[in-house]
Scaffold this motif. Structure first.
Motif, PDB file in Angstrom:
ATOM      1  N   ASN A  24       0.825  -1.212   0.000  1.00  0.00           N
ATOM      2  CA  ASN A  24       0.000   0.000   0.000  1.00  0.00           C
ATOM      3  C   ASN A  24       0.861   1.266   0.000  1.00  0.00           C
ATOM      4  O   ASN A  24       0.622   2.222   0.736  1.00  0.00           O
ATOM      5  CB  ASN A  24      -0.951   0.017   1.209  1.00  0.00           C
ATOM      6  N   VAL A  25       1.907   1.254  -0.851  1.00  0.00           N
ATOM      7  CA  VAL A  25       2.796   2.405  -1.025  1.00  0.00           C
ATOM      8  C   VAL A  25       2.329   3.212  -2.229  1.00  0.00           C
ATOM      9  O   VAL A  25       2.159   2.650  -3.323  1.00  0.00           O
ATOM     10  CB  VAL A  25       4.256   1.961  -1.233  1.00  0.00           C
ATOM     11  N   LYS A  26       2.155   4.500  -2.051  1.00  0.00           N
ATOM     12  CA  LYS A  26       1.731   5.359  -3.156  1.00  0.00           C
ATOM     13  C   LYS A  26       2.939   5.701  -4.027  1.00  0.00           C
ATOM     14  O   LYS A  26       3.914   6.268  -3.553  1.00  0.00           O
ATOM     15  CB  LYS A  26       1.093   6.637  -2.620  1.00  0.00           C
ATOM     16  N   LEU A  27       2.854   5.350  -5.308  1.00  0.00           N
ATOM     17  CA  LEU A  27       3.925   5.641  -6.249  1.00  0.00           C
ATOM     18  C   LEU A  27       3.590   6.901  -7.041  1.00  0.00           C
ATOM     19  O   LEU A  27       2.534   6.985  -7.666  1.00  0.00           O
ATOM     20  CB  LEU A  27       4.121   4.473  -7.218  1.00  0.00           C
ATOM     21  N   LEU A  28       4.497   7.870  -7.008  1.00  0.00           N
ATOM     22  CA  LEU A  28       4.332   9.090  -7.793  1.00  0.00           C
ATOM     23  C   LEU A  28       5.333   9.058  -8.935  1.00  0.00           C
ATOM     24  O   LEU A  28       6.511   8.759  -8.739  1.00  0.00           O
ATOM     25  CB  LEU A  28       4.563  10.320  -6.913  1.00  0.00           C
ATOM     26  N   GLY A  29       4.888   9.385 -10.118  1.00  0.00           N
ATOM     27  CA  GLY A  29       5.757   9.358 -11.276  1.00  0.00           C
ATOM     28  C   GLY A  29       5.015   8.806 -12.480  1.00  0.00           C
ATOM     29  O   GLY A  29       3.901   8.284 -12.361  1.00  0.00           O
ATOM     30  N   ALA A  30       5.642   8.911 -13.653  1.00  0.00           N
ATOM     31  CA  ALA A  30       5.008   8.459 -14.889  1.00  0.00           C
ATOM     32  C   ALA A  30       6.032   7.735 -15.763  1.00  0.00           C
ATOM     33  O   ALA A  30       7.240   7.957 -15.652  1.00  0.00           O
ATOM     34  CB  ALA A  30       4.404   9.634 -15.639  1.00  0.00           C
ATOM     35  N   CYS A  31       5.525   6.876 -16.638  1.00  0.00           N
ATOM     36  CA  CYS A  31       6.377   6.125 -17.558  1.00  0.00           C
ATOM     37  C   CYS A  31       6.829   7.022 -18.713  1.00  0.00           C
ATOM     38  O   CYS A  31       6.081   7.871 -19.184  1.00  0.00           O
ATOM     39  CB  CYS A  31       5.611   4.940 -18.133  1.00  0.00           C
ATOM     40  N   VAL A  32       8.069   6.820 -19.158  1.00  0.00           N
ATOM     41  CA  VAL A  32       8.525   7.491 -20.378  1.00  0.00           C
ATOM     42  C   VAL A  32       8.465   6.533 -21.567  1.00  0.00           C
ATOM     43  O   VAL A  32       8.570   6.948 -22.723  1.00  0.00           O
ATOM     44  CB  VAL A  32       9.952   8.046 -20.224  1.00  0.00           C
ATOM     45  N   GLY A  33       8.285   5.262 -21.325  1.00  0.00           N
ATOM     46  CA  GLY A  33       8.200   4.268 -22.373  1.00  0.00           C
ATOM     47  C   GLY A  33       7.793   2.945 -21.782  1.00  0.00           C
ATOM     48  O   GLY A  33       7.757   2.793 -20.549  1.00  0.00           O
ATOM     49  N   PRO A  34       7.433   1.978 -22.607  1.00  0.00           N
ATOM     50  CA  PRO A  34       7.368   2.015 -24.070  1.00  0.00           C
ATOM     51  C   PRO A  34       6.251   2.937 -24.567  1.00  0.00           C
ATOM     52  O   PRO A  34       5.480   3.447 -23.745  1.00  0.00           O
ATOM     53  CB  PRO A  34       7.106   0.544 -24.424  1.00  0.00           C
ATOM     54  N   PRO A  35       6.165   3.157 -25.876  1.00  0.00           N
ATOM     55  CA  PRO A  35       5.225   4.167 -26.400  1.00  0.00           C
ATOM     56  C   PRO A  35       3.790   4.017 -25.924  1.00  0.00           C
ATOM     57  O   PRO A  35       3.132   5.022 -25.639  1.00  0.00           O
ATOM     58  CB  PRO A  35       5.347   3.971 -27.917  1.00  0.00           C
ATOM     59  N   HIS A  36       3.303   2.782 -25.816  1.00  0.00           N
ATOM     60  CA  HIS A  36       1.888   2.627 -25.441  1.00  0.00           C
ATOM     61  C   HIS A  36       1.627   2.959 -23.962  1.00  0.00           C
ATOM     62  O   HIS A  36       0.475   3.093 -23.548  1.00  0.00           O
ATOM     63  CB  HIS A  36       1.411   1.204 -25.758  1.00  0.00           C
ATOM     64  N   LEU A  37       2.696   3.120 -23.163  1.00  0.00           N
ATOM     65  CA  LEU A  37       2.535   3.511 -21.754  1.00  0.00           C
ATOM     66  C   LEU A  37       3.149   4.876 -21.454  1.00  0.00           C
ATOM     67  O   LEU A  37       3.188   5.297 -20.298  1.00  0.00           O
ATOM     68  CB  LEU A  37       3.176   2.463 -20.839  1.00  0.00           C
ATOM     69  N   SER A  38       3.594   5.571 -22.480  1.00  0.00           N
ATOM     70  CA  SER A  38       4.243   6.872 -22.273  1.00  0.00           C
ATOM     71  C   SER A  38       3.308   7.848 -21.568  1.00  0.00           C
ATOM     72  O   SER A  38       2.129   7.993 -21.932  1.00  0.00           O
ATOM     73  CB  SER A  38       4.675   7.452 -23.626  1.00  0.00           C
ATOM     74  N   GLN A  39       3.833   8.491 -20.519  1.00  0.00           N
ATOM     75  CA  GLN A  39       3.116   9.471 -19.702  1.00  0.00           C
ATOM     76  C   GLN A  39       2.011   8.848 -18.837  1.00  0.00           C
ATOM     77  O   GLN A  39       1.238   9.571 -18.206  1.00  0.00           O
ATOM     78  CB  GLN A  39       2.513  10.590 -20.563  1.00  0.00           C
ATOM     79  N   GLU A  40       1.973   7.544 -18.790  1.00  0.00           N
ATOM     80  CA  GLU A  40       0.979   6.878 -17.942  1.00  0.00           C
ATOM     81  C   GLU A  40       1.455   6.925 -16.487  1.00  0.00           C
ATOM     82  O   GLU A  40       2.586   6.557 -16.183  1.00  0.00           O
ATOM     83  CB  GLU A  40       0.804   5.428 -18.375  1.00  0.00           C
ATOM     84  N   PRO A  41       0.598   7.391 -15.558  1.00  0.00           N
ATOM     85  CA  PRO A  41       1.000   7.410 -14.138  1.00  0.00           C
ATOM     86  C   PRO A  41       1.354   6.014 -13.653  1.00  0.00           C
ATOM     87  O   PRO A  41       0.607   5.052 -13.892  1.00  0.00           O
ATOM     88  CB  PRO A  41      -0.249   7.954 -13.422  1.00  0.00           C
ATOM     89  N   LEU A  42       2.478   5.897 -12.988  1.00  0.00           N
ATOM     90  CA  LEU A  42       2.950   4.590 -12.528  1.00  0.00           C
ATOM     91  C   LEU A  42       1.945   3.925 -11.597  1.00  0.00           C
ATOM     92  O   LEU A  42       1.767   2.708 -11.613  1.00  0.00           O
ATOM     93  CB  LEU A  42       4.307   4.770 -11.833  1.00  0.00           C
ATOM     94  N   GLN A  43       1.268   4.729 -10.810  1.00  0.00           N
ATOM     95  CA  GLN A  43       0.319   4.196  -9.845  1.00  0.00           C
ATOM     96  C   GLN A  43      -0.861   3.502 -10.534  1.00  0.00           C
ATOM     97  O   GLN A  43      -1.459   2.583  -9.973  1.00  0.00           O
ATOM     98  CB  GLN A  43      -0.200   5.328  -8.940  1.00  0.00           C
ATOM     99  N   SER A  44      -1.189   3.930 -11.735  1.00  0.00           N
ATOM    100  CA  SER A  44      -2.360   3.379 -12.411  1.00  0.00           C
ATOM    101  C   SER A  44      -2.030   2.244 -13.375  1.00  0.00           C
ATOM    102  O   SER A  44      -2.937   1.612 -13.929  1.00  0.00           O
ATOM    103  CB  SER A  44      -3.089   4.494 -13.184  1.00  0.00           C
ATOM    104  N   VAL A  45      -0.745   1.979 -13.590  1.00  0.00           N
ATOM    105  CA  VAL A  45      -0.363   0.892 -14.494  1.00  0.00           C
ATOM    106  C   VAL A  45      -0.562  -0.455 -13.790  1.00  0.00           C
ATOM    107  O   VAL A  45      -0.053  -0.667 -12.688  1.00  0.00           O
ATOM    108  CB  VAL A  45       1.107   1.042 -14.941  1.00  0.00           C
ATOM    109  N   ALA A  46      -1.298  -1.341 -14.433  1.00  0.00           N
ATOM    110  CA  ALA A  46      -1.512  -2.670 -13.863  1.00  0.00           C
ATOM    111  C   ALA A  46      -0.239  -3.506 -14.011  1.00  0.00           C
ATOM    112  O   ALA A  46       0.448  -3.415 -15.031  1.00  0.00           O
ATOM    113  CB  ALA A  46      -2.675  -3.355 -14.561  1.00  0.00           C
ATOM    114  N   PRO A  47       0.095  -4.322 -13.003  1.00  0.00           N
ATOM    115  CA  PRO A  47       1.302  -5.147 -13.102  1.00  0.00           C
ATOM    116  C   PRO A  47       1.362  -5.993 -14.372  1.00  0.00           C
ATOM    117  O   PRO A  47       2.434  -6.181 -14.946  1.00  0.00           O
ATOM    118  CB  PRO A  47       1.225  -6.024 -11.846  1.00  0.00           C
ATOM    119  N   LEU A  48       0.209  -6.485 -14.846  1.00  0.00           N
ATOM    120  CA  LEU A  48       0.200  -7.311 -16.038  1.00  0.00           C
ATOM    121  C   LEU A  48       0.557  -6.533 -17.301  1.00  0.00           C
ATOM    122  O   LEU A  48       0.945  -7.122 -18.322  1.00  0.00           O
ATOM    123  CB  LEU A  48      -1.170  -7.977 -16.203  1.00  0.00           C
TER     124      LEU A  48
END
Length: 386
Positions: free
Chosen positions: A319-343
């Motif tokens: 339950n750690v809040k992750l702040l930050g966003a992905c720079v790649g790959p292209p389909h995840l670029s700028q996606e908040p890390l907290q909202s990216v599903a592990p899969l």
């Protein structure tokens, strides 16, 4: 009888006004009720000698005192607040403050003091706040602070300190916050902070420290907040941070390229970690700080593939809040890390990873790989490139 009493009162008030008028320096303004004297911007070259003895607050900002001689304030022993900002002070001589045993706040900011001598602050036994910001301090002599047993806050920001010697702050038995920001510090002696048993906050940001001084910091048993931001550190090794009560650690705007998964294992109470604006592309799950609630990775070049999956899963379980966003790959670029599903954090073919992550064209098409095999190969590539 009533008329006599009223007349007596009027006489006393009139005499008080005369006394106040006679004791208030002509360059200053005085408030007899608040017991304050203000002499701001009068180009004074010495402390006025006709200030009322019972004055509590004296403001001498923006003058040209240059040097504070011995006994400079011997005629005002009841002072509790003294402001000496922007007075072109070059040196504080031995015994300059010796009569000020009731002073609780001393402001010497924006002067030209370069050395803090052993006798500079003698007599300030009740002082709680000392501001030495924006001077030219490059040396702290042994015993400079031994008389300041009640000091709570010491500000030495915007000076020219390069090195903190052993026992530099000896005598600060009640210090709570030590501010050493914006100097040129590149080294700290192992015993630099020894004796600061009450210190809870330390600011070392905007210096030139290239590694975390583990041995030095471990001498600070009560520190809960440590700011090391804006220092040119590139790596944080195993058990680097050994601070048992630390809760907030700021390592932002540095040059961190790697961080051991056990770098914080000896900081068990850490709850907020700021690693923003570094050069981290991946990060392993951290071991040890079981109270961690927030991990700031904003501004890092995070590549959200299978190597980030363990961290994302770790954050979800803890339950750690992750702040930050992905720079790649292209389909995840700028996606908040907290909202990216592990899969969604997966690795593709070896050729695609090398092309997208390192901007290299594959020399030949790679045959289909299983995900486990791909992870092993990419891991091997990363190790070779490091």
């Amino acid at each position: 009888m009533v008329l006599f009493s009223a007349a007596s009162i009027l006489l006393v008030l009139a005499m008080s006004s005369i006394v106040e008028a006679n004791t208030c320096p002509k360059e200053c303004s005085c408030d007899g009720r608040k017991l304050t004297v203000t002499c701001v911007g009068k180009n004074l070259t010495e402390v006025p000698q006709t200030i009322d003895e019972i004055t509590l607050k004296l403001d001498l900002r923006n003058n040209n005192l240059q040097e504070l001689p011995k006994g400079a304030f011997s005629l005002t022993p009841y002072l509790t607040h003294l402001t000496l900002q922007r007075c072109n002070i070059l040196r504080v001589k031995e015994g300059a403050f010796r009569s000020l045993g009731r002073l609780v706040s001393l402001n010497l900011a924006y002067n030209k003091i370069d050395v803090l001598y052993q006798e500079s602050f003698d007599g300030l036994s009740a002082l709680k706040e000392l501001q030495l910001d924006h001077n030219r301090v490059e040396e702290i002599r042994p015993g400079a602070f031994t008389q300041l047993g009640f000091l709570n806050m010491l500000a030495l920001t915007h000076n020219q300190l390069v090195y903190i010697p052993n026992m530099a702050f000896q005598g600060l038995q009640n210090i709570k916050w030590l501010r050493l920001s914006r100097n040129s510090l590149n080294n700290l002696a192992p015993e630099a902070f020894t004796g600061l048993f009450t210190l809870s906050r330390l600011s070392l940001d905007h210096n030139e420290l290239q590694f975390f001084h583990t041995q030095t910091m471990s001498r600070l048993p009560e520190v809960t907040r440590l700011d090391m931001s804006h220092n040119p550190m590139t790596y944080l090794g195993e058990e680097s941070v050994s601070m048992v009560k630390l809760t907030h650690l700021y390592l932002d705007h540095m040059s961190l390229q790697d961080l051991s998964d056990q770098a914080l294992s000896r900081a068990p109470l850490l709850s907020h970690l700021d690693l923003s604006h570094n050069q981290l592309r991946y990060l392993e799950p951290l071991k040890g700080p079981y109270e961690l609630k927030s991990l700031n990775l904003t501004g890092n070049p995070l590549y959200c593939n299978c190597f980030m999956r363990p961290l994302r899963e770790w954050a979800r379980v803890r339950n750690v809040k992750l702040l930050g966003a992905c720079v790649g790959p292209p389909h995840l670029s700028q996606e908040p890390l907290q909202s990216v599903a592990p899969l969604d954090l997966r690795c593709r073919s070896r050729g695609e990873v090398l092309k997208e992550e390192f901007e290299l064209e594959p020399t030949e098409s790679a045959p289909p790989h299983s995900e486990a095999q791909t992870e092993r190969e990419v891991s091997g590539e990363l190790r070779l490139r490091c």
